[in-house]
Design a protein around this motif. Structure first.
Motif, PDB file in Angstrom:
ATOM      1  N   ALA A  55     -25.698  -8.775  33.347  1.00  0.00           N
ATOM      2  CA  ALA A  55     -25.131  -8.080  32.184  1.00  0.00           C
ATOM      3  C   ALA A  55     -25.352  -8.951  30.954  1.00  0.00           C
ATOM      4  O   ALA A  55     -24.648  -9.937  30.742  1.00  0.00           O
ATOM      5  CB  ALA A  55     -23.642  -7.829  32.399  1.00  0.00           C
ATOM      6  N   SER A  56     -26.339  -8.602  30.147  1.00  0.00           N
ATOM      7  CA  SER A  56     -26.758  -9.465  29.048  1.00  0.00           C
ATOM      8  C   SER A  56     -26.329  -8.969  27.673  1.00  0.00           C
ATOM      9  O   SER A  56     -26.649  -9.604  26.668  1.00  0.00           O
ATOM     10  CB  SER A  56     -28.285  -9.615  29.066  1.00  0.00           C
ATOM     11  N   ASP A  57     -25.652  -7.838  27.611  1.00  0.00           N
ATOM     12  CA  ASP A  57     -25.133  -7.361  26.326  1.00  0.00           C
ATOM     13  C   ASP A  57     -23.728  -6.819  26.526  1.00  0.00           C
ATOM     14  O   ASP A  57     -23.270  -6.619  27.653  1.00  0.00           O
ATOM     15  CB  ASP A  57     -26.048  -6.303  25.702  1.00  0.00           C
ATOM     16  N   ALA A  58     -23.029  -6.599  25.419  1.00  0.00           N
ATOM     17  CA  ALA A  58     -21.612  -6.242  25.497  1.00  0.00           C
ATOM     18  C   ALA A  58     -21.383  -4.915  26.206  1.00  0.00           C
ATOM     19  O   ALA A  58     -20.398  -4.749  26.929  1.00  0.00           O
ATOM     20  CB  ALA A  58     -21.021  -6.199  24.084  1.00  0.00           C
ATOM     21  N   ARG A  59     -22.283  -3.949  26.021  1.00  0.00           N
ATOM     22  CA  ARG A  59     -22.099  -2.659  26.686  1.00  0.00           C
ATOM     23  C   ARG A  59     -22.154  -2.819  28.201  1.00  0.00           C
ATOM     24  O   ARG A  59     -21.334  -2.257  28.933  1.00  0.00           O
ATOM     25  CB  ARG A  59     -23.164  -1.662  26.212  1.00  0.00           C
ATOM     26  N   ALA A  60     -23.126  -3.596  28.691  1.00  0.00           N
ATOM     27  CA  ALA A  60     -23.243  -3.806  30.129  1.00  0.00           C
ATOM     28  C   ALA A  60     -22.035  -4.571  30.665  1.00  0.00           C
ATOM     29  O   ALA A  60     -21.509  -4.254  31.740  1.00  0.00           O
ATOM     30  CB  ALA A  60     -24.537  -4.558  30.445  1.00  0.00           C
ATOM     31  N   VAL A  61     -21.588  -5.573  29.918  1.00  0.00           N
ATOM     32  CA  VAL A  61     -20.418  -6.340  30.339  1.00  0.00           C
ATOM     33  C   VAL A  61     -19.194  -5.435  30.430  1.00  0.00           C
ATOM     34  O   VAL A  61     -18.394  -5.528  31.371  1.00  0.00           O
ATOM     35  CB  VAL A  61     -20.175  -7.511  29.366  1.00  0.00           C
ATOM     36  N   LYS A  62     -19.029  -4.553  29.464  1.00  0.00           N
ATOM     37  CA  LYS A  62     -17.897  -3.622  29.478  1.00  0.00           C
ATOM     38  C   LYS A  62     -17.942  -2.728  30.714  1.00  0.00           C
ATOM     39  O   LYS A  62     -16.920  -2.512  31.382  1.00  0.00           O
ATOM     40  CB  LYS A  62     -17.919  -2.779  28.202  1.00  0.00           C
ATOM     41  N   GLN A  63     -19.114  -2.220  31.049  1.00  0.00           N
ATOM     42  CA  GLN A  63     -19.240  -1.324  32.197  1.00  0.00           C
ATOM     43  C   GLN A  63     -18.973  -2.038  33.516  1.00  0.00           C
ATOM     44  O   GLN A  63     -18.379  -1.477  34.436  1.00  0.00           O
ATOM     45  CB  GLN A  63     -20.637  -0.705  32.201  1.00  0.00           C
ATOM     46  N   VAL A  64     -19.395  -3.283  33.607  1.00  0.00           N
ATOM     47  CA  VAL A  64     -19.269  -4.029  34.862  1.00  0.00           C
ATOM     48  C   VAL A  64     -17.869  -4.583  35.066  1.00  0.00           C
ATOM     49  O   VAL A  64     -17.347  -4.596  36.188  1.00  0.00           O
ATOM     50  CB  VAL A  64     -20.317  -5.164  34.908  1.00  0.00           C
ATOM     51  N   THR A  65     -17.227  -5.055  33.972  1.00  0.00           N
ATOM     52  CA  THR A  65     -15.969  -5.789  34.101  1.00  0.00           C
ATOM     53  C   THR A  65     -14.727  -4.992  33.715  1.00  0.00           C
ATOM     54  O   THR A  65     -13.608  -5.415  33.994  1.00  0.00           O
ATOM     55  CB  THR A  65     -15.997  -7.048  33.230  1.00  0.00           C
ATOM     56  N   ALA A 124     -15.106 -10.834  23.286  1.00  0.00           N
ATOM     57  CA  ALA A 124     -16.015 -10.502  24.384  1.00  0.00           C
ATOM     58  C   ALA A 124     -17.448 -10.359  23.892  1.00  0.00           C
ATOM     59  O   ALA A 124     -18.398 -10.814  24.550  1.00  0.00           O
ATOM     60  CB  ALA A 124     -15.563  -9.212  25.065  1.00  0.00           C
ATOM     61  N   ALA A 125     -17.629  -9.736  22.733  1.00  0.00           N
ATOM     62  CA  ALA A 125     -18.967  -9.581  22.173  1.00  0.00           C
ATOM     63  C   ALA A 125     -19.577 -10.937  21.840  1.00  0.00           C
ATOM     64  O   ALA A 125     -20.757 -11.198  22.128  1.00  0.00           O
ATOM     65  CB  ALA A 125     -18.914  -8.700  20.930  1.00  0.00           C
ATOM     66  N   CYS A 126     -18.788 -11.815  21.235  1.00  0.00           N
ATOM     67  CA  CYS A 126     -19.294 -13.148  20.870  1.00  0.00           C
ATOM     68  C   CYS A 126     -19.590 -13.994  22.098  1.00  0.00           C
ATOM     69  O   CYS A 126     -20.604 -14.708  22.143  1.00  0.00           O
ATOM     70  CB  CYS A 126     -18.294 -13.856  19.965  1.00  0.00           C
ATOM     71  N   LEU A 127     -18.713 -13.946  23.099  1.00  0.00           N
ATOM     72  CA  LEU A 127     -18.948 -14.704  24.319  1.00  0.00           C
ATOM     73  C   LEU A 127     -20.214 -14.230  25.028  1.00  0.00           C
ATOM     74  O   LEU A 127     -21.010 -15.044  25.520  1.00  0.00           O
ATOM     75  CB  LEU A 127     -17.749 -14.583  25.259  1.00  0.00           C
ATOM     76  N   THR A 128     -20.414 -12.934  25.084  1.00  0.00           N
ATOM     77  CA  THR A 128     -21.600 -12.379  25.736  1.00  0.00           C
ATOM     78  C   THR A 128     -22.866 -12.846  25.033  1.00  0.00           C
ATOM     79  O   THR A 128     -23.830 -13.289  25.687  1.00  0.00           O
ATOM     80  CB  THR A 128     -21.547 -10.843  25.734  1.00  0.00           C
ATOM     81  N   ALA A 129     -22.875 -12.771  23.712  1.00  0.00           N
ATOM     82  CA  ALA A 129     -24.044 -13.231  22.959  1.00  0.00           C
ATOM     83  C   ALA A 129     -24.261 -14.727  23.139  1.00  0.00           C
ATOM     84  O   ALA A 129     -25.398 -15.190  23.289  1.00  0.00           O
ATOM     85  CB  ALA A 129     -23.877 -12.890  21.480  1.00  0.00           C
TER      86      ALA A 129
END
Length: 496
Positions: A423-433, A449-454
């Motif tokens: 999960a390399s972007d915020a949308r994917a992280v949101k869907q997975v977690t 969450a967006a900043c941590l992902t980036a």
């Protein structure tokens, strides 16, 4: 508002509807009405003024105190402008030019049949009102909310957003704690700290992560807004008078406690911006934290308005010199197009209200405050540069630090989503977690969450990251009964 007035508000198509009655929205509504245009003003609060000019619950336009005297607005800063706007609002209400729907939230904005339809829901604890109103033009002034960054222990009772602490004090005179540490970054920390001290709290420290001496490199921006110098001098004097320690390049690394907050651990940031090794423990029962503000963009995003990333890394709505978005018939003023303070919001509201009124057929008037807006925007850019979110703020996070408190997702889970699931972007992280899928819908954790992902990808946070956690089909919570009552069938707009 009377039942009859509510029925009128719902039955007609308004030339101009303004959402939000803070400095921007109140100014926009009064300006449009001054131009001779009928205006509907919708606000979630009980009295116009927004969070900045928040009024106690018993102060409302046209209200009376127990002795029969008319209640009057008051504010610590900018009270004269608030009084002027309040009086103009009441004058236009008396004439029928302006209708105010207070204690009413807008949960949806859609374009249908050449006009805009707003879905309404009562603010918590308020009686039901109209469920839907329509307008030919919209001026969105939704304001914003405290930006928060996670830290170990921030889910303890006693850890609060700085704006929430101030709202309790302004709205009901309630002190959220007695031994207080105020932390984060930006000038907003000072009025929070001095207000608490005046109310009787012991403010044990104001911890500013930045280095305010940087203002010396941008004196032109400061000199262009002398009122800020006066306000700053007053706050500095209050800090001295109340003997409040002011610590720069200092952050709260951890909130300590078992059942509730007992203490905070402070560390000083080195010249490289990383937290040092030396830890100082300060006993406290309240930690008020603020890292700037996150604009409320839900309605603008629902309508498809263009966005950009501002100097403070906030996602904001793009507007032109007349506060127009790229959606015909929609203007935006205040924090939603860039966080810059109440005076700038007020000025932008004047421009947006005049532009919407002229679009509705009112003759143009001279006096657009373009130069003043330019000066305040330069000041805002300087403020953001001198009070940034610390570059290495993630260094004080542990894997078991809660990131999304609603869904109880820890920081380590986000890292696993990237390392093990790609999960390399915020949308994917949101869907997975499920980050951002709880009660607050990402309003508290979305920016972090967006900043941590980036950061895990070794890049700057991008517009797509912020949009992924900032777009919401429901701008505020709404009941299933309200959703079920929406019109359906051919020709109806898509619902949430």
């Amino acid at each position: 508002m009377s039942r009859g007035a509510e029925a009128v508000a719902a039955a007609r198509v308004w030339p101009v509807a303004v959402v939000g009655a803070g400095p921007a929205g109140l100014s926009a509504a009064v300006t449009a009405a001054d131009h001779g245009i009928d205006v509907l003003l919708v606000d979630a609060g009980g009295a116009p003024g927004g969070q900045y000019w928040r009024q106690p619950g018993d102060v409302v336009p046209g209200g009376r105190d127990p002795d029969g005297r008319e209640t009057r607005p008051h504010a610590e800063h900018g009270g004269r402008r608030l009084t002027t706007l309040w009086d103009a609002l009441q004058r236009h209400r008396d004439s029928g030019r302006l209708t105010l729907l207070s204690r009413t939230q807008v949960w949806q904005a859609v374009a249908e049949d050449g006009v805009f339809a707003l879905g309404l829901t009562p603010s918590p604890g308020s009686p039901p009102g109209p469920a839907r109103v329509r307008a030919e033009r919209l001026v969105l002034c939704p304001g914003g909310a405290d930006r928060q960054l996670p830290l170990p222990g921030w889910d303890l009772p006693g850890v609060m957003a700085a704006g929430g602490v101030q709202s309790l004090l302004k709205g009901s005179g309630t002190l959220a704690g007695r031994r207080v540490v105020v932390a984060g970054t930006g000038p907003f920390l000072l009025p929070v700290a001095t207000g608490l001290a005046r109310a009787g709290a012991e403010v044990r420290a104001v911890c500013e992560a930045g280095r305010p001496v940087g203002w010396a490199r941008d004196l032109a921006a400061v000199a262009g807004v002398p009122s800020k110098l006066v306000e700053g001098a007053g706050l500095a004097a209050a800090m001295v008078r109340h003997r409040i320690p002011y610590r720069t390049r200092t952050v709260v690394r951890r909130a300590v406690g078992t059942e509730e907050l007992e203490a905070v651990e402070l560390v000083r940031l080195g010249r490289d911006g990383r937290p040092g090794e030396r830890v100082e423990r300060v006993e406290a029962d309240l930690l008020a934290v603020g890292w700037g503000f996150t604009p409320a963009l839900e309605l603008g995003l629902q309508l498809g308005a263009a966005t950009r990333v501002d100097v403070d890394t906030s996602l904001v709505l793009e507007v032109d010199e007349r506060q127009r978005t790229d959606v015909p018939g929609v203007w935006v003023a205040g924090e939603a197009c860039g966080v810059g303070g109440s005076v700038l919001s007020d000025l932008e509201g004047r421009v947006a209200g005049a532009a919407a009124a002229e679009d509705a057929g009112a003759p143009p008037r001279a006096g657009t405050p373009a130069r003043a807006i330019g000066r305040h925007r330069r000041f805002a850019r300087s403020m953001h540069r001198n009070h940034p979110v610390p570059e290495h703020w993630a260094d004080w996070l542990t894997d078991d630090t809660l990131l999304c408190r609603c869904e109880e997702v820890e920081v380590g889970r986000l890292r696993e989503a990237r390392d093990e699931l790609g999960a390399s972007d915020a949308r994917a992280v949101k869907q997975v977690t499920r980050i951002g899928m709880g009660w607050c819908q990402g309003r508290v954790c979305g920016f972090a969450a967006a900043c941590l992902t980036a950061g895990l990808e070794g890049r700057e946070v991008a517009e797509r990251d912020l949009r992924a956690l900032g777009s919401r089909p429901l701008a505020v919570p709404v009941t299933l009964a309200e959703l079920a009552s929406l019109p359906t069938g051919p020709g109806q707009p898509p619902q949430a």
